[in-house]
Design a protein around this motif. Sequence first.
Motif, mmCIF file in Angstrom:
data_model
loop_
_atom_site.group_PDB
_atom_site.id
_atom_site.type_symbol
_atom_site.label_atom_id
_atom_site.label_comp_id
_atom_site.label_asym_id
_atom_site.label_seq_id
_atom_site.Cartn_x
_atom_site.Cartn_y
_atom_site.Cartn_z
ATOM 1 N N UNK A 181 9.964 -3.011 -6.585
ATOM 2 C CA UNK A 181 11.383 -2.873 -6.922
ATOM 3 C C UNK A 181 12.062 -1.772 -6.119
ATOM 4 N N UNK A 182 11.742 -1.710 -4.847
ATOM 5 C CA UNK A 182 12.359 -0.717 -3.981
ATOM 6 C C UNK A 182 12.948 -1.434 -2.774
ATOM 7 N N UNK A 183 14.068 -0.913 -2.277
ATOM 8 C CA UNK A 183 14.703 -1.552 -1.124
ATOM 9 C C UNK A 183 13.804 -1.508 0.105
ATOM 10 N N UNK A 184 13.151 -0.345 0.317
ATOM 11 C CA UNK A 184 12.274 -0.208 1.491
ATOM 12 C C UNK A 184 11.095 -1.176 1.393
ATOM 13 N N UNK A 185 10.548 -1.297 0.187
ATOM 14 C CA UNK A 185 9.428 -2.229 0.009
ATOM 15 C C UNK A 185 9.880 -3.652 0.283
ATOM 16 N N UNK A 208 8.371 5.305 10.541
ATOM 17 C CA UNK A 208 9.584 5.932 11.059
ATOM 18 C C UNK A 208 10.838 5.181 10.642
ATOM 19 N N UNK A 209 10.668 3.952 10.153
ATOM 20 C CA UNK A 209 11.849 3.150 9.831
ATOM 21 C C UNK A 209 11.984 2.870 8.347
ATOM 22 N N UNK A 210 10.875 2.655 7.660
ATOM 23 C CA UNK A 210 10.922 2.118 6.306
ATOM 24 C C UNK A 210 10.227 3.038 5.307
ATOM 25 N N UNK A 211 10.169 4.288 5.535
ATOM 26 C CA UNK A 211 9.415 5.238 4.710
ATOM 27 C C UNK A 211 7.936 4.862 4.770
ATOM 28 N N UNK A 212 7.564 3.791 4.034
ATOM 29 C CA UNK A 212 6.186 3.301 4.171
ATOM 30 C C UNK A 212 6.128 1.808 3.926
ATOM 31 N N UNK A 213 7.271 1.124 4.065
ATOM 32 C CA UNK A 213 7.294 -0.324 3.888
ATOM 33 C C UNK A 213 6.886 -0.705 2.479
ATOM 34 N N UNK A 214 5.949 -1.675 2.391
ATOM 35 C CA UNK A 214 5.559 -2.140 1.053
ATOM 36 C C UNK A 214 4.678 -1.112 0.345
ATOM 37 N N UNK A 215 4.274 -0.021 1.038
ATOM 38 C CA UNK A 215 3.457 1.018 0.376
ATOM 39 C C UNK A 215 4.314 2.143 -0.184
ATOM 40 N N UNK A 216 5.637 2.013 -0.097
ATOM 41 C CA UNK A 216 6.525 3.129 -0.415
ATOM 42 C C UNK A 216 6.295 3.671 -1.812
ATOM 43 N N UNK A 217 6.248 2.776 -2.796
ATOM 44 C CA UNK A 217 6.198 3.218 -4.187
ATOM 45 C C UNK A 217 4.783 3.514 -4.663
ATOM 46 N N UNK A 218 3.811 3.350 -3.795
ATOM 47 C CA UNK A 218 2.421 3.574 -4.200
ATOM 48 C C UNK A 218 2.055 5.032 -4.017
ATOM 49 N N UNK A 219 1.280 5.534 -4.949
ATOM 50 C CA UNK A 219 0.793 6.905 -4.822
ATOM 51 C C UNK A 219 -0.499 7.005 -5.616
ATOM 52 N N UNK A 220 -1.206 8.109 -5.412
ATOM 53 C CA UNK A 220 -2.385 8.392 -6.233
ATOM 54 C C UNK A 220 -3.441 7.313 -6.133
ATOM 55 N N UNK A 221 -3.932 6.888 -7.303
ATOM 56 C CA UNK A 221 -5.077 5.982 -7.326
ATOM 57 C C UNK A 221 -4.727 4.611 -6.752
ATOM 58 N N UNK A 222 -3.486 4.154 -6.928
ATOM 59 C CA UNK A 222 -3.116 2.841 -6.390
ATOM 60 C C UNK A 222 -3.118 2.885 -4.870
ATOM 61 N N UNK A 223 -2.586 3.944 -4.296
ATOM 62 C CA UNK A 223 -2.591 4.065 -2.850
ATOM 63 C C UNK A 223 -4.011 4.222 -2.327
ATOM 64 N N UNK A 224 -4.843 4.971 -3.073
ATOM 65 C CA UNK A 224 -6.246 5.131 -2.666
ATOM 66 C C UNK A 224 -6.954 3.784 -2.617
ATOM 67 N N UNK A 225 -6.740 2.947 -3.643
ATOM 68 C CA UNK A 225 -7.390 1.635 -3.663
ATOM 69 C C UNK A 225 -6.830 0.737 -2.560
#
Lengths: 291, 94
Positions: free
Chosen positions: A122-126, A197-214
């Motif tokens: 639910x993020x524009x960048x994602x 450089x363009x999309x913060x982190x694209x579809x990974x933008x809203x991920x952090x912590x354990x979700x990003x680690x996985x």
Amino acid sequence: MTLTTVFYYFLLFLVLAFLCDWIFRKTKARIQKRYGPLYTGKSGLLQPFADFIKLLSKEDFQRGNIIFEIMPILLTGLAIVPLFFIPVNGKSILSFNGDILFLVFLFDAYTISLLLLGEFSKSRFSRIGVTRQMLLFFSFEIPFIFSIAAFAIKANTLNLSKLGNFSPFLLIAFAVFIISALGKLKRLPFDIGIAEQELVAGYETELSGRKLALLKLSDHFEFLFVAALGSTLLFGPAQSFIGFISKTFVVVFLISFISALFPRYRIDQATRFLWTIIFPLSILGVIVSLI
Amino acid sequence: MLIESIGVICIAFGFPLIIYLISGLFIKKKISPAFTSGMKMRPEAEHYLTNLQQYAIFFLVLEATFFIILFSRSLILSLIFMAFLISSVVVILR
């Protein structure tokens, strides 16, 4: 094969997945006149593992959406399962006639799950990252599948453990496989879906912590699988552990080397390149294998 | 084969689940709104938002083409279905 064997193979794949990331980062750094990972363990060998542990300890942002929560677990599982079809030490844990087709479905399921993860962020960048990655997916998935089909047709089998009829003409299909693997693994020059450089982190933008680690872990497993698949296609099924590891690392190095040489393609450049050059080459590869 | 399959699925999905649950015991979790909730999409970006149903149809066509190429082993039939695949891509992505 017992459950203990399955567990030992899983441990082997886990270690190799982290090593693949180390090779990628070290190769890319050396080409860019940097050192890469250096201090964590001998020559930075433990750096990918340390990054994984560090990410597990970070704050986890939740979106109140069950699919967003479970998708990283599903992605990691979908990235691990195909590894057990790769022949190691002469045979694979799982093998049946037609397992190449099943692996193709698993590729698609992994990529679609990744896109759903970005969609439910639910993020524009994602959302933009997902759209770009979807366009890229259309462009590289067909050459990727056709390149695998060329090897399967030449060997006259759909069983990955029985491949082995190599011909010099199949190098075209292998070249197509390597280039479309770069898109599949979201590495340069086809990492437009992430594009820091363009999309913060694209579809990974809203991920952090354990979700990003996985998610990163699933990325490592996917890298290992694509490299192992490439080595099985090119060199045939590995007959020993040392053979499997060395051949896989050759393909890992090749992918890392090519990825380090090029800057990022824009989405229109990437789709034009993949459709006008790589797609016809993949068709040529299939035609050569049919002759 | 059945036991190995069950073992593979248990390890492949159990391992990340265990990691997820154990790490969840020690970290702070926070419900957050979208970071970009105040932004509006540029108008020219709207047409890139596509329908997932179209993608699903494309995947079906792709997989059917792949099956036909692998099982028929006929050059002409393969070329016909490749042309069909390309035309379907053009129609869907237009």
